[in-house]
Design a protein around this motif. Sequence first.
Motif, mmCIF file in Angstrom:
data_model
loop_
_atom_site.group_PDB
_atom_site.id
_atom_site.type_symbol
_atom_site.label_atom_id
_atom_site.label_comp_id
_atom_site.label_asym_id
_atom_site.label_seq_id
_atom_site.Cartn_x
_atom_site.Cartn_y
_atom_site.Cartn_z
ATOM 1 N N PHE A 141 0.781 -1.202 0.024
ATOM 2 C CA PHE A 141 0.098 0.050 -0.066
ATOM 3 C C PHE A 141 1.012 1.398 -0.183
ATOM 4 O O PHE A 141 1.887 1.429 0.704
ATOM 5 C CB PHE A 141 -0.958 -0.073 1.316
ATOM 6 C CG PHE A 141 -1.876 -1.320 1.192
ATOM 7 C CD1 PHE A 141 -3.156 -1.194 0.540
ATOM 8 C CD2 PHE A 141 -1.354 -2.228 1.992
ATOM 9 C CE1 PHE A 141 -3.832 -2.394 0.662
ATOM 10 C CE2 PHE A 141 -2.294 -3.477 2.135
ATOM 11 C CZ PHE A 141 -3.343 -3.464 1.308
ATOM 12 N N PHE A 142 0.323 2.408 -0.692
ATOM 13 C CA PHE A 142 1.309 3.597 -0.750
ATOM 14 C C PHE A 142 0.167 4.681 -0.742
ATOM 15 O O PHE A 142 -0.927 4.455 -0.425
ATOM 16 C CB PHE A 142 1.997 3.596 -1.993
ATOM 17 C CG PHE A 142 1.414 3.824 -3.418
ATOM 18 C CD1 PHE A 142 1.298 4.791 -3.844
ATOM 19 C CD2 PHE A 142 0.910 2.530 -3.720
ATOM 20 C CE1 PHE A 142 0.408 4.882 -5.187
ATOM 21 C CE2 PHE A 142 0.189 2.566 -5.073
ATOM 22 C CZ PHE A 142 -0.090 3.778 -5.824
ATOM 23 N N GLY A 143 0.747 5.894 -0.883
ATOM 24 C CA GLY A 143 -0.223 7.055 -0.459
ATOM 25 C C GLY A 143 -0.621 7.398 0.797
ATOM 26 O O GLY A 143 0.059 7.047 1.980
ATOM 27 N N SER A 144 -1.665 7.992 0.914
ATOM 28 C CA SER A 144 -2.024 8.552 2.026
ATOM 29 C C SER A 144 -2.463 7.589 3.096
ATOM 30 O O SER A 144 -2.238 7.550 4.235
ATOM 31 C CB SER A 144 -3.560 9.511 1.794
ATOM 32 O OG SER A 144 -4.594 8.813 1.291
ATOM 33 N N TYR A 145 -2.972 6.337 2.672
ATOM 34 C CA TYR A 145 -3.148 5.205 3.759
ATOM 35 C C TYR A 145 -2.111 4.704 4.343
ATOM 36 O O TYR A 145 -1.843 4.667 5.452
ATOM 37 C CB TYR A 145 -3.895 3.964 2.889
ATOM 38 C CG TYR A 145 -4.188 2.834 3.778
ATOM 39 C CD1 TYR A 145 -5.323 2.885 4.896
ATOM 40 C CD2 TYR A 145 -3.356 1.634 3.589
ATOM 41 C CE1 TYR A 145 -5.484 1.957 5.454
ATOM 42 C CE2 TYR A 145 -3.762 0.667 4.575
ATOM 43 C CZ TYR A 145 -4.484 0.845 5.528
ATOM 44 O OH TYR A 145 -4.743 -0.184 6.267
ATOM 45 N N ALA A 146 -1.062 4.633 3.374
ATOM 46 C CA ALA A 146 0.445 4.187 3.939
ATOM 47 C C ALA A 146 0.907 5.234 4.852
ATOM 48 O O ALA A 146 1.775 4.777 5.997
ATOM 49 C CB ALA A 146 1.341 4.006 2.908
ATOM 50 N N ARG A 147 0.726 6.411 4.600
ATOM 51 C CA ARG A 147 1.021 7.298 5.583
ATOM 52 C C ARG A 147 0.143 7.660 6.826
ATOM 53 O O ARG A 147 0.313 8.410 7.786
ATOM 54 C CB ARG A 147 1.188 8.671 4.905
ATOM 55 C CG ARG A 147 2.259 8.869 3.685
ATOM 56 C CD ARG A 147 2.321 10.157 3.489
ATOM 57 N NE ARG A 147 1.373 10.877 2.700
ATOM 58 C CZ ARG A 147 0.784 10.748 1.648
ATOM 59 N NH1 ARG A 147 1.643 9.913 0.854
ATOM 60 N NH2 ARG A 147 -0.344 11.382 1.284
ATOM 61 N N ARG A 148 -0.949 6.778 6.841
ATOM 62 C CA ARG A 148 -2.251 7.181 7.758
ATOM 63 C C ARG A 148 -2.521 8.486 7.972
ATOM 64 O O ARG A 148 -2.821 9.135 8.858
ATOM 65 C CB ARG A 148 -1.681 6.634 9.188
ATOM 66 C CG ARG A 148 -0.961 5.073 9.267
ATOM 67 C CD ARG A 148 -1.913 4.147 8.636
ATOM 68 N NE ARG A 148 -2.888 3.812 9.658
ATOM 69 C CZ ARG A 148 -3.872 2.878 9.808
ATOM 70 N NH1 ARG A 148 -4.026 2.346 8.527
ATOM 71 N NH2 ARG A 148 -4.722 2.480 10.649
#
Length: 102
Positions: free
Chosen positions: A39-46
């Motif tokens: 997973f990447f993006g905003s989800y990966a960054r929480r």
Amino acid sequence: MTRMEAILKAREGRTLARMDGAAAELRRAANDCGVRVMFFGSYARRAVHDRSDLDVLVLKGAPAEATDDFRERAELAGSKHDVFIDLRKEERLPHLREGCVS
């Protein structure tokens, strides 16, 4: 914290919970299909907001049939959890692997 900030924080919490549910289902689907994902993006960054999507990187090495099966299951998971799922293939975007989480 203002009332508006509290409302937005609660929305983000609900969005993150839906995304966590979809991500868990995608991990199971990937395992069942023999596909590896990150997973990447905003989800990966929480750091999600109410319009965030779930960015998924399908790693190299899976047969096309397995990837197609995974894509179908990902669409179902997105519908079930009310989350838009954005699938990307590592072959096309190898630079995305940096900053991904499994």
